[in-house]
Write a protein that holds these residues in place. Sequence first.
Motif, PDB file in Angstrom:
ATOM      1  N   ALA A 119      49.249 -41.811 -27.572  1.00 41.00           N
ATOM      2  CA  ALA A 119      50.179 -40.714 -27.319  1.00 41.00           C
ATOM      3  C   ALA A 119      50.622 -40.662 -25.863  1.00 41.00           C
ATOM      4  O   ALA A 119      51.681 -40.109 -25.543  1.00 41.00           O
ATOM      5  CB  ALA A 119      49.526 -39.381 -27.708  1.00 41.00           C
ATOM      6  N   VAL A 120      49.836 -41.243 -24.965  1.00 42.40           N
ATOM      7  CA  VAL A 120      50.146 -41.207 -23.531  1.00 42.40           C
ATOM      8  C   VAL A 120      50.697 -42.544 -23.035  1.00 42.40           C
ATOM      9  O   VAL A 120      51.731 -42.593 -22.378  1.00 42.40           O
ATOM     10  CB  VAL A 120      48.886 -40.826 -22.712  1.00 42.40           C
ATOM     11  CG1 VAL A 120      49.169 -40.909 -21.210  1.00 42.40           C
ATOM     12  CG2 VAL A 120      48.417 -39.431 -23.083  1.00 42.40           C
ATOM     13  N   VAL A 121      50.013 -43.642 -23.343  1.00 44.15           N
ATOM     14  CA  VAL A 121      50.406 -44.944 -22.790  1.00 44.15           C
ATOM     15  C   VAL A 121      51.333 -45.722 -23.706  1.00 44.15           C
ATOM     16  O   VAL A 121      51.904 -46.741 -23.293  1.00 44.15           O
ATOM     17  CB  VAL A 121      49.159 -45.801 -22.467  1.00 44.15           C
ATOM     18  CG1 VAL A 121      48.244 -45.073 -21.508  1.00 44.15           C
ATOM     19  CG2 VAL A 121      48.392 -46.190 -23.731  1.00 44.15           C
ATOM     20  N   GLY A 122      51.500 -45.270 -24.956  1.00 41.97           N
ATOM     21  CA  GLY A 122      52.361 -45.973 -25.889  1.00 41.97           C
ATOM     22  C   GLY A 122      51.751 -47.274 -26.382  1.00 41.97           C
ATOM     23  O   GLY A 122      50.541 -47.500 -26.289  1.00 41.97           O
ATOM     24  N   SER A 123      52.601 -48.158 -26.879  1.00 36.97           N
ATOM     25  CA  SER A 123      52.143 -49.450 -27.374  1.00 36.97           C
ATOM     26  C   SER A 123      51.935 -50.398 -26.189  1.00 36.97           C
ATOM     27  O   SER A 123      52.829 -50.556 -25.349  1.00 36.97           O
ATOM     28  CB  SER A 123      53.172 -50.037 -28.343  1.00 36.97           C
ATOM     29  OG  SER A 123      52.781 -51.324 -28.771  1.00 36.97           O
ATOM     30  N   VAL A 124      50.764 -51.015 -26.128  1.00 36.14           N
ATOM     31  CA  VAL A 124      50.426 -51.899 -25.012  1.00 36.14           C
ATOM     32  C   VAL A 124      50.355 -53.346 -25.512  1.00 36.14           C
ATOM     33  O   VAL A 124      49.589 -53.652 -26.417  1.00 36.14           O
ATOM     34  CB  VAL A 124      49.087 -51.496 -24.365  1.00 36.14           C
ATOM     35  CG1 VAL A 124      48.732 -52.460 -23.236  1.00 36.14           C
ATOM     36  CG2 VAL A 124      49.150 -50.067 -23.852  1.00 36.14           C
ATOM     37  N   LYS A 125      51.153 -54.211 -24.903  1.00 36.35           N
ATOM     38  CA  LYS A 125      51.166 -55.620 -25.277  1.00 36.35           C
ATOM     39  C   LYS A 125      50.628 -56.444 -24.116  1.00 36.35           C
ATOM     40  O   LYS A 125      51.131 -56.366 -23.001  1.00 36.35           O
ATOM     41  CB  LYS A 125      52.592 -56.062 -25.626  1.00 36.35           C
ATOM     42  CG  LYS A 125      52.670 -57.487 -26.146  1.00 36.35           C
ATOM     43  CD  LYS A 125      54.101 -57.846 -26.520  1.00 36.35           C
ATOM     44  CE  LYS A 125      54.179 -59.283 -27.026  1.00 36.35           C
ATOM     45  NZ  LYS A 125      55.581 -59.670 -27.362  1.00 36.35           N
TER      46      LYS A 125
END
Length: 343
Positions: free
Chosen positions: A239-245
């Motif tokens: 909810a804070v950092v979003g999707s991390v790739k």
Amino acid sequence: RAQTLRRFCLARASPWRARRASSSLLPSAPPQRVMAPAKVGTLHFIEQTIYKAEKALVAAKFNGLAIDKKVFDAQKDAKKPDFLAKNPLGKVPYLETDMGCICTSNAIARYVARCRADTSLYGKSFDDECQIDTWLEFCTHELEIPLMSWVYPVMGLMEDDPAATQDAQADVKAALTVMEKQLKASPYLIGDYVSLADIALVCTLREAFVRVLDPAFRKPFPKVCAWFEKCCAMPQFAAVVGSVKLCQQAGKPQPVLAAFKPPERKQKAEAQAPKAAAKPAAKAPAAGKPAAPAAAAPSGDAEKQIKEVGDQIRDLKAKLKAEGLSGKKIDANDEVKALVAKL
């Protein structure tokens, strides 16, 4: 009513005892109306370094708290008269609360984690709290400082220094080695549950995993990578950092953004007045007195000659001392005086 009051007091004094007491003191409570998250304040942060604010924002999600967000413009907001009035240290990020301002990312995250006494975000015991504090110090000094020396140039926030980057990479490897060892023993940094220690380190590592930690660099740290991806997949993090790739190729240093360029320093020639013009002219020699001869310029092997004569003086003094002469007599020796004059 007395039982309810006792449970409330226990919750304030010791969250881990409160959970145990709630099961024995109170019957199962009927479903209650869902309340809106309590607001703890307004978090001011710089957009380019949002990872610092994310520590508190993720902690708020775990604790069911609300934080208003406001982007801080260092070029404009830092010049406002009320900025230092309410935030005397001038540090960003800072959390503006009804009781005053709290600054620096870890201090804000600690505050948010401690706002709820009935969760385990800051540990389940006094020892847990101390372990969390240890990891927060580790996060700042052993990981964040070297990591940002490497990442900031790639983000265009700082001039690139290849030597400093190389040193930073070695320091990051050392820090990740410590984390890898810990995560082999437990799924999270202080045990089997997520704590503020995990939140702080995940948020600090996010920019690195996205920008510079390529597969070759990540290979020796499978436990750290698995822990990072597991945390990022949790709804509170997402909810804070979003999707991390994770990055596949380390980024290259970029030109420094205009807002982050250091102020230009004046050149020495501009800062200092010409000394030659300021110095008074040398006085002419008095009548009848010859001018002192100019010192002869040393030859190319002057240093070698000086060293040789110096060694001769030392050897001669050692010989005379062995013969029983004292310091003054040694200095008055004709050979010594001749060598000193030559030197």
